[in-house]
Each structure stands twice: as structure tokens, then as C-alpha cells.
Write a protein that holds these residues in place. Structure first.
Motif, mmCIF file in Angstrom:
data_model
loop_
_atom_site.group_PDB
_atom_site.id
_atom_site.type_symbol
_atom_site.label_atom_id
_atom_site.label_comp_id
_atom_site.label_asym_id
_atom_site.label_seq_id
_atom_site.Cartn_x
_atom_site.Cartn_y
_atom_site.Cartn_z
ATOM 1 N N GLY A 162 0.797 -1.226 0.000
ATOM 2 C CA GLY A 162 0.000 0.000 0.000
ATOM 3 C C GLY A 162 0.822 1.263 0.000
ATOM 4 N N LEU A 163 2.151 1.140 -0.189
ATOM 5 C CA LEU A 163 2.998 2.324 -0.244
ATOM 6 C C LEU A 163 2.892 2.989 -1.612
ATOM 7 C CD1 LEU A 163 6.206 0.913 1.481
ATOM 8 C CD2 LEU A 163 4.600 2.554 2.455
ATOM 9 N N SER A 195 7.391 9.407 3.421
ATOM 10 C CA SER A 195 6.453 10.086 4.330
ATOM 11 C C SER A 195 5.541 9.090 5.030
ATOM 12 C CB SER A 195 5.619 11.107 3.551
ATOM 13 O OG SER A 195 6.432 12.134 3.040
ATOM 14 N N MET A 196 5.078 8.083 4.290
ATOM 15 C CA MET A 196 4.183 7.089 4.878
ATOM 16 C C MET A 196 4.921 6.239 5.909
ATOM 17 S SD MET A 196 1.619 4.616 2.783
ATOM 18 C CE MET A 196 0.482 3.503 3.617
ATOM 19 N N ILE A 197 6.177 5.902 5.626
ATOM 20 C CA ILE A 197 6.968 5.122 6.581
ATOM 21 C C ILE A 197 7.223 5.935 7.848
ATOM 22 C CG2 ILE A 197 9.261 4.138 6.969
ATOM 23 C CD1 ILE A 197 9.164 3.276 3.988
ATOM 24 N N LEU A 198 7.568 7.213 7.699
ATOM 25 C CA LEU A 198 7.801 8.060 8.865
ATOM 26 C C LEU A 198 6.545 8.165 9.722
ATOM 27 C CD1 LEU A 198 9.891 10.921 7.223
ATOM 28 C CD2 LEU A 198 10.721 9.165 8.795
ATOM 29 N N GLU A 199 5.406 8.275 9.079
ATOM 30 C CA GLU A 199 4.152 8.322 9.820
ATOM 31 C C GLU A 199 3.932 7.005 10.554
ATOM 32 O OE1 GLU A 199 -0.180 9.919 8.663
ATOM 33 O OE2 GLU A 199 0.309 7.991 7.711
ATOM 34 N N GLY A 200 4.232 5.891 9.890
ATOM 35 C CA GLY A 200 4.092 4.589 10.537
ATOM 36 C C GLY A 200 4.984 4.452 11.752
ATOM 37 N N LEU A 201 6.213 4.998 11.672
ATOM 38 C CA LEU A 201 7.119 4.953 12.819
ATOM 39 C C LEU A 201 6.590 5.788 13.977
ATOM 40 C CD1 LEU A 201 10.559 5.206 10.972
ATOM 41 C CD2 LEU A 201 9.668 3.217 12.205
ATOM 42 N N ARG A 202 6.071 6.975 13.657
ATOM 43 C CA ARG A 202 5.557 7.854 14.724
ATOM 44 C C ARG A 202 4.355 7.230 15.425
ATOM 45 N NH1 ARG A 202 5.716 11.867 10.406
ATOM 46 N NH2 ARG A 202 7.777 12.847 10.390
#
Length: 316
Positions: free
Chosen positions: A111-112, A121-128
Motif C-alpha cells: 500500500g505504499l 512520508s508514509m513510513i515516517l508516519e508509521g514509525l511515529r
């Protein structure tokens, strides 16, 4: 959180400047070490070392080949005993993949977005947010794969494409289409199918012309279009199989056309499909081209496939 970024410096869609931007973005969230691949198979070594050092996260920047190598490194590592759990996903570092190749099937299946800035950006959001997903993998003999494998025609097409790329050709949908047509009409013995599929406790399926194995859907992309031989394949289930018993022009054309349908459901007398299979073996009376995750691995006469549930935790 300690993380390692494994970078393929030859990644198709990124530059040195974009890598610098990515590194700065990741370092805003994690304690990051940067490691570059230098040769084929090096990403496997780097990922295995990172897991055995006890890092929490391994990030890839590259295409599906880089992801495959990193996954194999993680799955063959011996992580510190401080990590416990009953599944590999609980014991191993998490995986995040920034799309940097020409197709990026694995990242898109998660889904990336296709482009690396949006994917980052999506990965960084997932980490946060602490957002992750546990997925299963496929294994062919002793090598793991994330989304697909091929035995026969599709692997022979990839071999032809890789040869063209070594001659300087650019990987494009047109190159794949031309390679497929050339391999089908000029490079395949379509009249004498040689592959047998064997399953525990089931009758053998004989005289198969080519076999596609999927761990998720879609199988691949042609530009923006999904190609879906096994639309029900899922990271959460076993392996799905589509095999063609004969590679006749009319039946093969009809089946391939079904791959592109809005609601694909390939069927026909020449089609064999299996859903959510735990294990099976492909045996050929003469060597067949073999590929995993779009990477040509030579010719084989026998390959044993196994589904590995709850194998990895991915940030997405």
C-alpha cells in the motif's frame, strides 16, 4: 530506536541528493546507520549483520531485488537472545522499504506509494504512530521471497530482460512485452510441457507448461496496471499458484487477457489454480528457468515451495 538503512546506489529512481534527503528524514525519527551495497548479494550480508547487532529496524532503498536480499539476510540471521517470541516476526528487526526501483511490486503491495518521497512520508508516519503489519513469506528451497516466484516462461522472460539491460537497454513495460512475445514464440518448447506439481496427499498434476507462484497480489505491474494471475493471494495466507497445462496461442492469450481484467478470475481447461497452499514441489524433466521476486536465478529441475507464516513485521 536503532535502524540501518541499506542503500542500493544503483537504484533506478533515486539520486545522491534524494538519498541525502531520505537520510535526514529518517534520522529525525531513529538512530540511523547508513550502509551501501557493493555487489550482488551484499544486501543479504548487511541485513544479517544488522539483525545480529540487535538493531530494531532495517530500511531498504532500492528495488525488489534489494528487498529480497535484505529479507533473506534477516530470515537467516541469529538475532540476540534478548528478543523472544514464537514467530520470526517477533524475534527479528522490523522491515521498512522505500521504493527506489523501476517497479517496486513489494512496496506497492503493502500500500505504499510508487514514488520514494511519498513512500518515505508514509513510513515516517508509521514509525511515529507505531503502525506495522506482520506478513508471511514464501520459501523456495533455501531462499525466501516476498511476492512471487516463477518456473518456466515468466522466468525465461526475466532472463531475456536482464540480458537486454546488461546491453544497455532501459527496463520499461515495452521491453517486457517484447521479451515476452519473443520468448513465447521463439524461445519456448510449447508442445512438450515438462513440469509436474506434487503435493502431500494429493495426485500429481503433470504436463504443466509454466507455473506462477504468488505470496500476495498483484503478481506484478505493467506501468500502472496490475497483473493478477492469482487475485486472492495474500501476505496473510499460504501460497497461490497458477499453472498453464499447454501454451497454445489461443488459450494462453485468453488466460493472459484475464490477468488484466477489472475483476480477474482466470479460468479454462488449460488453467490449474491453487489457493492458500502450505507446501508443494515442482519437478521438471528438463531444466527450467527460475525466478524469485523478479530476479533470475538460473535453471532448476526441482524446487520445493513452502509458506512461512508470521515471518516479518513491516512498517507501512
Amino acid at each position: 530506536m536503532r535502524a540501518v538503512l541499506v542503500v542500493n546506489p544503483k537504484a533506478t529512481t533515486t539520486s545522491e541528493r534524494s538519498r541525502d534527503v531520505l537520510v535526514r528524514a529518517l534520522r529525525s525519527e531513529v538512530d540511523l546507520a547508513l550502509r551501501y551495497t557493493r555487489r550482488r548479494g551484499h544486501a543479504t550480508e548487511l541485513a544479517r549483520e544488522a539483525a545480529e547487532e540487535g538493531v530494531d529496524l532495517v530500511v531498504t532503498l532500492g528495488g525488489d531485488g534489494t528487498v529480497n536480499e535484505v529479507v533473506n539476510g534477516l530470515m537467516t540471521a541469529e538475532p540476540p537472545t534478548m528478543r523472544t517470541g514464537t514467530t520470526p516476526a517477533e524475534r527479528l528487526p522490523a522491515l521498512a522499504t522505500v521504493p527506489g526501483g523501476s517497479t517496486n511490486v513489494f512496496a506497492r503491495a503493502l500500500g505504499l506509494p510508487r514514488e520514494w518521497p511519498e513512500g518515505t512520508s508514509m513510513i515516517l508516519e508509521g514509525l511515529r504512530l507505531g503502525r506495522s503489519r506482520t506478513i508471511g513469506l514464501g520459501r523456495a528451497d533455501d531462499r525466501y521471497f516476498t511476492f512471487c516466484a516463477g518456473f518456466g516462461l515468466d522466468a525465461a522472460v526475466i532472463r531475456r530482460v536482464e540480458r537486454a539491460r546488461r546491453r544497455g537497454r532501459v527496463s520499461t513495460p515495452t521491453l517486457y512485452l517484447r521479451s515476452t512475445v519473443s520468448q513465447y514464440f521463439l524461445g519456448s518448447d510449447r508442445r512438450h510441457p515438462t513440469i509436474t506439481l506434487e503435493r502431500p496427499g494429493e495426485p500429481a498434476e503433470t504436463e504443466l507448461g509454466t507455473v506462477i507462484v504468488q505470496n500476495t497480489a498483484p503478481w506484478t505491474y505493467l506501468g500502472e496496471r496490475e497483473i493478477n494471475p492469482n487475485p486472492q493471494a495474500s501476505f496473510d495466507l499460504g501460497l497461490d499458484v497458477l499453472a498453464l497445462r499447454r501454451l497454445r496461442v489461443m488459450s494462453t492469450t485468453r488466460t493472459v487477457t484475464q490477468f488484466f481484467a477489472q475483476n480477474p478470475d482466470p479460468r479454462g481447461r488449460q488453467v490449474l489454480r491453487l489457493h492458500d497452499a502450505a507446501e508443494f514441489t515442482l519437478v521438471a524433466s528438463r531444466p527450467q528457468a527460475f525466478q524469485l521476486d523478479g530476479d533470475y536465478l538460473g535453471e532448476r529441475e526441482k524446487v520445493r515451495f513452502t509458506s512461512i507464516p508470521a515471518a516479518l513485521r513491516v512498517i507501512c
